[in-house]
Design an enzyme around this catalytic site. Structure first.
Site, PDB file in Angstrom:
ATOM      1  N   HIS A   1      -4.190 -10.782 -16.820  1.00  0.00           N
ATOM      2  CA  HIS A   1      -4.471  -9.423 -17.297  1.00  0.00           C
ATOM      3  C   HIS A   1      -4.649  -9.369 -18.807  1.00  0.00           C
ATOM      4  O   HIS A   1      -5.595  -8.736 -19.297  1.00  0.00           O
ATOM      5  CB  HIS A   1      -3.346  -8.469 -16.883  1.00  0.00           C
ATOM      6  CG  HIS A   1      -3.209  -8.307 -15.404  1.00  0.00           C
ATOM      7  ND1 HIS A   1      -2.238  -7.517 -14.838  1.00  0.00           N
ATOM      8  CD2 HIS A   1      -3.901  -8.846 -14.367  1.00  0.00           C
ATOM      9  CE1 HIS A   1      -2.349  -7.564 -13.513  1.00  0.00           C
ATOM     10  NE2 HIS A   1      -3.347  -8.365 -13.211  1.00  0.00           N
TER      11      HIS A   1
ATOM     12  N   HIS B   1       2.894  -1.322 -12.129  1.00  0.00           N
ATOM     13  CA  HIS B   1       1.664  -1.053 -12.869  1.00  0.00           C
ATOM     14  C   HIS B   1       1.750   0.370 -13.404  1.00  0.00           C
ATOM     15  O   HIS B   1       1.988   1.294 -12.622  1.00  0.00           O
ATOM     16  CB  HIS B   1       0.445  -1.174 -11.950  1.00  0.00           C
ATOM     17  CG  HIS B   1       0.228  -2.554 -11.405  1.00  0.00           C
ATOM     18  ND1 HIS B   1      -0.804  -2.854 -10.556  1.00  0.00           N
ATOM     19  CD2 HIS B   1       0.915  -3.707 -11.606  1.00  0.00           C
ATOM     20  CE1 HIS B   1      -0.747  -4.149 -10.252  1.00  0.00           C
ATOM     21  NE2 HIS B   1       0.291  -4.680 -10.866  1.00  0.00           N
TER      22      HIS B   1
ATOM     23  N   HIS C   1      -7.683 -12.906 -10.224  1.00  0.00           N
ATOM     24  CA  HIS C   1      -6.819 -14.069 -10.471  1.00  0.00           C
ATOM     25  C   HIS C   1      -7.474 -15.349  -9.951  1.00  0.00           C
ATOM     26  O   HIS C   1      -8.164 -15.320  -8.935  1.00  0.00           O
ATOM     27  CB  HIS C   1      -5.473 -13.894  -9.766  1.00  0.00           C
ATOM     28  CG  HIS C   1      -4.703 -12.692 -10.223  1.00  0.00           C
ATOM     29  ND1 HIS C   1      -3.392 -12.478  -9.885  1.00  0.00           N
ATOM     30  CD2 HIS C   1      -5.055 -11.636 -11.002  1.00  0.00           C
ATOM     31  CE1 HIS C   1      -2.967 -11.351 -10.426  1.00  0.00           C
ATOM     32  NE2 HIS C   1      -3.963 -10.817 -11.098  1.00  0.00           N
TER      33      HIS C   1
ATOM     34  N   ASP D   1      -9.711  -8.419 -13.929  1.00  0.00           N
ATOM     35  CA  ASP D   1      -8.521  -8.630 -13.106  1.00  0.00           C
ATOM     36  C   ASP D   1      -8.829  -9.334 -11.787  1.00  0.00           C
ATOM     37  O   ASP D   1      -8.616  -8.779 -10.708  1.00  0.00           O
ATOM     38  CB  ASP D   1      -7.787  -7.299 -12.866  1.00  0.00           C
ATOM     39  CG  ASP D   1      -6.442  -7.496 -12.150  1.00  0.00           C
ATOM     40  OD1 ASP D   1      -6.029  -8.661 -11.950  1.00  0.00           O
ATOM     41  OD2 ASP D   1      -5.825  -6.483 -11.797  1.00  0.00           O
TER      42      ASP D   1
ATOM     43  N   ASP E   1       1.246 -10.437 -17.793  1.00  0.00           N
ATOM     44  CA  ASP E   1       0.413 -11.136 -16.810  1.00  0.00           C
ATOM     45  C   ASP E   1      -0.680 -11.872 -17.582  1.00  0.00           C
ATOM     46  O   ASP E   1      -1.485 -11.247 -18.284  1.00  0.00           O
ATOM     47  CB  ASP E   1      -0.181 -10.106 -15.834  1.00  0.00           C
ATOM     48  CG  ASP E   1      -0.942 -10.746 -14.683  1.00  0.00           C
ATOM     49  OD1 ASP E   1      -1.814 -11.596 -14.964  1.00  0.00           O
ATOM     50  OD2 ASP E   1      -0.684 -10.390 -13.526  1.00  0.00           O
TER      51      ASP E   1
ATOM     52  N   HIS F   1       8.259  -6.286  -7.201  1.00  0.00           N
ATOM     53  CA  HIS F   1       7.020  -5.598  -7.592  1.00  0.00           C
ATOM     54  C   HIS F   1       6.907  -4.300  -6.798  1.00  0.00           C
ATOM     55  O   HIS F   1       7.003  -4.301  -5.580  1.00  0.00           O
ATOM     56  CB  HIS F   1       5.822  -6.511  -7.295  1.00  0.00           C
ATOM     57  CG  HIS F   1       4.575  -6.156  -8.047  1.00  0.00           C
ATOM     58  ND1 HIS F   1       4.011  -4.905  -8.002  1.00  0.00           N
ATOM     59  CD2 HIS F   1       3.786  -6.899  -8.858  1.00  0.00           C
ATOM     60  CE1 HIS F   1       2.917  -4.901  -8.763  1.00  0.00           C
ATOM     61  NE2 HIS F   1       2.758  -6.095  -9.296  1.00  0.00           N
TER      62      HIS F   1
ATOM     63  N   ARG G   1       0.821  -1.206   0.000  1.00  0.00           N
ATOM     64  CA  ARG G   1       0.000   0.000   0.000  1.00  0.00           C
ATOM     65  C   ARG G   1       0.860   1.263   0.000  1.00  0.00           C
ATOM     66  O   ARG G   1       0.347   2.366   0.131  1.00  0.00           O
ATOM     67  CB  ARG G   1      -0.950  -0.018   1.198  1.00  0.00           C
ATOM     68  CG  ARG G   1      -2.150  -0.905   0.923  1.00  0.00           C
ATOM     69  CD  ARG G   1      -2.907  -1.330   2.151  1.00  0.00           C
ATOM     70  NE  ARG G   1      -3.587  -2.587   1.887  1.00  0.00           N
ATOM     71  CZ  ARG G   1      -3.068  -3.780   2.063  1.00  0.00           C
ATOM     72  NH1 ARG G   1      -1.847  -3.909   2.557  1.00  0.00           N
ATOM     73  NH2 ARG G   1      -3.731  -4.869   1.770  1.00  0.00           N
TER      74      ARG G   1
ATOM     75  N   GLU H   1       0.848 -15.563  -9.061  1.00  0.00           N
ATOM     76  CA  GLU H   1       0.136 -14.614  -8.183  1.00  0.00           C
ATOM     77  C   GLU H   1      -1.284 -15.120  -8.004  1.00  0.00           C
ATOM     78  O   GLU H   1      -2.251 -14.356  -8.087  1.00  0.00           O
ATOM     79  CB  GLU H   1       0.099 -13.224  -8.818  1.00  0.00           C
ATOM     80  CG  GLU H   1       1.445 -12.636  -9.155  1.00  0.00           C
ATOM     81  CD  GLU H   1       1.319 -11.344  -9.947  1.00  0.00           C
ATOM     82  OE1 GLU H   1       0.580 -11.321 -10.960  1.00  0.00           O
ATOM     83  OE2 GLU H   1       1.938 -10.366  -9.542  1.00  0.00           O
TER      84      GLU H   1
ATOM     85  N   GLU I   1       3.950  -3.702 -16.459  1.00  0.00           N
ATOM     86  CA  GLU I   1       3.069  -4.865 -16.459  1.00  0.00           C
ATOM     87  C   GLU I   1       1.881  -4.629 -17.395  1.00  0.00           C
ATOM     88  O   GLU I   1       1.283  -3.542 -17.395  1.00  0.00           O
ATOM     89  CB  GLU I   1       2.577  -5.158 -15.036  1.00  0.00           C
ATOM     90  CG  GLU I   1       1.689  -6.391 -14.957  1.00  0.00           C
ATOM     91  CD  GLU I   1       1.473  -6.904 -13.535  1.00  0.00           C
ATOM     92  OE1 GLU I   1       2.131  -6.405 -12.597  1.00  0.00           O
ATOM     93  OE2 GLU I   1       0.636  -7.815 -13.391  1.00  0.00           O
TER      94      GLU I   1
ATOM     95  N   TYR J   1       1.392  -1.631  -5.363  1.00  0.00           N
ATOM     96  CA  TYR J   1       0.406  -1.509  -6.430  1.00  0.00           C
ATOM     97  C   TYR J   1      -0.469  -0.278  -6.295  1.00  0.00           C
ATOM     98  O   TYR J   1      -1.270   0.012  -7.169  1.00  0.00           O
ATOM     99  CB  TYR J   1      -0.426  -2.784  -6.594  1.00  0.00           C
ATOM    100  CG  TYR J   1      -1.009  -3.367  -5.343  1.00  0.00           C
ATOM    101  CD1 TYR J   1      -0.564  -4.598  -4.883  1.00  0.00           C
ATOM    102  CD2 TYR J   1      -2.000  -2.713  -4.617  1.00  0.00           C
ATOM    103  CE1 TYR J   1      -1.080  -5.169  -3.735  1.00  0.00           C
ATOM    104  CE2 TYR J   1      -2.519  -3.265  -3.476  1.00  0.00           C
ATOM    105  CZ  TYR J   1      -2.058  -4.495  -3.038  1.00  0.00           C
ATOM    106  OH  TYR J   1      -2.568  -5.044  -1.899  1.00  0.00           O
TER     107      TYR J   1
ATOM    108  N   HIS K   1       3.787 -13.148 -15.409  1.00  0.00           N
ATOM    109  CA  HIS K   1       2.970 -13.421 -14.224  1.00  0.00           C
ATOM    110  C   HIS K   1       1.975 -14.482 -14.651  1.00  0.00           C
ATOM    111  O   HIS K   1       1.133 -14.221 -15.520  1.00  0.00           O
ATOM    112  CB  HIS K   1       2.222 -12.168 -13.757  1.00  0.00           C
ATOM    113  CG  HIS K   1       3.092 -11.199 -13.011  1.00  0.00           C
ATOM    114  ND1 HIS K   1       2.658  -9.941 -12.669  1.00  0.00           N
ATOM    115  CD2 HIS K   1       4.356 -11.318 -12.527  1.00  0.00           C
ATOM    116  CE1 HIS K   1       3.631  -9.320 -12.002  1.00  0.00           C
ATOM    117  NE2 HIS K   1       4.671 -10.123 -11.910  1.00  0.00           N
TER     118      HIS K   1
HETATM  119 ZN    ZN Z   1      -3.849  -8.702 -11.330  1.00  0.00          ZN
HETATM  120 FE    FE Z   2       0.530  -9.450 -12.156  1.00  0.00          FE
HETATM  121 FE    FE Z   3       1.055  -6.637 -10.674  1.00  0.00          FE
END
Ligand code: ZN
Ligand code: FE
Ligand code: FE
Length: 276
Positions: free
Chosen positions: A179, A107, A226, A224, A176, A67, A37, A256, A142, A70, A211
């Site tokens: 995605h 991202h 997963h 989105d 990904d 990563h 976060r 992920e 990504e 996000y 990913h």
């Molecule tokens: Zn995602």
């Molecule tokens: Fe991802």
């Molecule tokens: Fe990601």
């Protein structure tokens, strides 16, 4: 041998992530460079980082895929949010040198109501401020599902960002699977066609990591969400084609999926089996 791992917690430090990776049959892994976060990053213990570097070398690990938090939004409409993203990324790129020659995935962000073109300009501008010629890290954009106003839902948007980055040798793309499927690229029925499209728009050499996630939603849903490998709309046959594809099989694969460690260990074993 397939290079595969999953997202791991940094809570016990760097070397502990390496040991956890070994315990689940992984030979790469992903981790958040700071609290996902955002916010302050823990200081890196040099001895801990050195212990991880030794472990990676001794066990033939592939490239790690860090990563960014996000919640960073490099193309926010709020100057303070963009400034926060810039500070975090600049600091992360310094910290990434604790594990040289790794990947740092982020991202591209959400343009809010400014439009994709304005977003692309802000993202490339930020990258031009934080990339340094001497860094060993490759920064990966990504591919995004295109929910809300996400930038990076098409290969063209990613190519437009990279084309405006001066130090573009330090840039690549992380694909990904959830995605791109949710963005409308049919990797289930036409993986070759999607990769040809990637090559035409971005150049296949930009593709540096995968990913590997199944999707809870149908092609082009822009959702989105997963799913575990083989339990979603992408399905196990498509994943077999993905991990054996000549243009993909040597890249680092990062899971992920919604799992705890035993679930990841099982997916790693499953995908290693499919890769043969
Ligand atoms: Zn995602
Ligand atoms: Fe991802
Ligand atoms: Fe990601």
């Amino acid at each position: 041998m397939l290079t595969i791992g999953c997202h791991l917690s940094t809570s016990k430090g760097f070397a502990a992530m390496g040991k956890t990776a070994l315990s689940i049959g992984a030979n790469t892994f992903a981790f958040f460079t700071r609290n996902p976060r955002g916010g302050a990053a823990k200081a890196i213990d040099p001895a801990d980082a050195a212990a991880l570097r030794d472990l990676l070398a001794d066990n033939g690990f592939g490239t790690l895929v860090a990563h960014a938090p996000y919640t960073l939004n490099p193309c926010s409409d709020k100057p303070r949010a963009r400034e926060f993203a810039r500070e975090c990324m600049a600091d992360d790129l310094v910290r990434m040198e604790a594990v040289p020659h790794s990947y740092y995935n982020f991202h591209p962000g959400s343009h809010v109501k400014q439009g994709a073109e304005a977003g692309i300009e802000l993202i490339s501008g930020l990258l031009n401020e934080v990339l340094a010629p001497e860094q060993t890290t490759t920064v990966l954009l990504e591919t995004m599902a295109g929910k809300g106003t996400e930038v990076g839902r098409t290969f063209e948007e990613l190519a437009a960002i990279i084309s405006r980055v001066e130090l573009s040798d330090h840039m690549g793309v992380c694909l990904d699977t959830c995605h791109v499927h949710d963005a409308g690229y049919d990797i289930v029925n036409d993986l070759d066609g999607v990769l040809e499209e990637f090559d035409r728009v971005l150049g296949i050499g930009r593709l540096r990591a995968i990913h590997i996630n199944d999707s809870k939603n149908p092609l082009g849903s822009h959702k989105d969400r997963h799913e575990r490998i083989g339990e979603g709309a992408i399905g196990i046959d498509a994943f077999e084609r993905i991990v054996t594809h000549p243009q993909l099989r040597d890249l680092p694969f990062i899971l992920e999926t919604p799992n705890e460690l035993p679930g990841y260990a099982a997916e790693i074993e499953l995908l290693r089996g499919l890769a043969g």
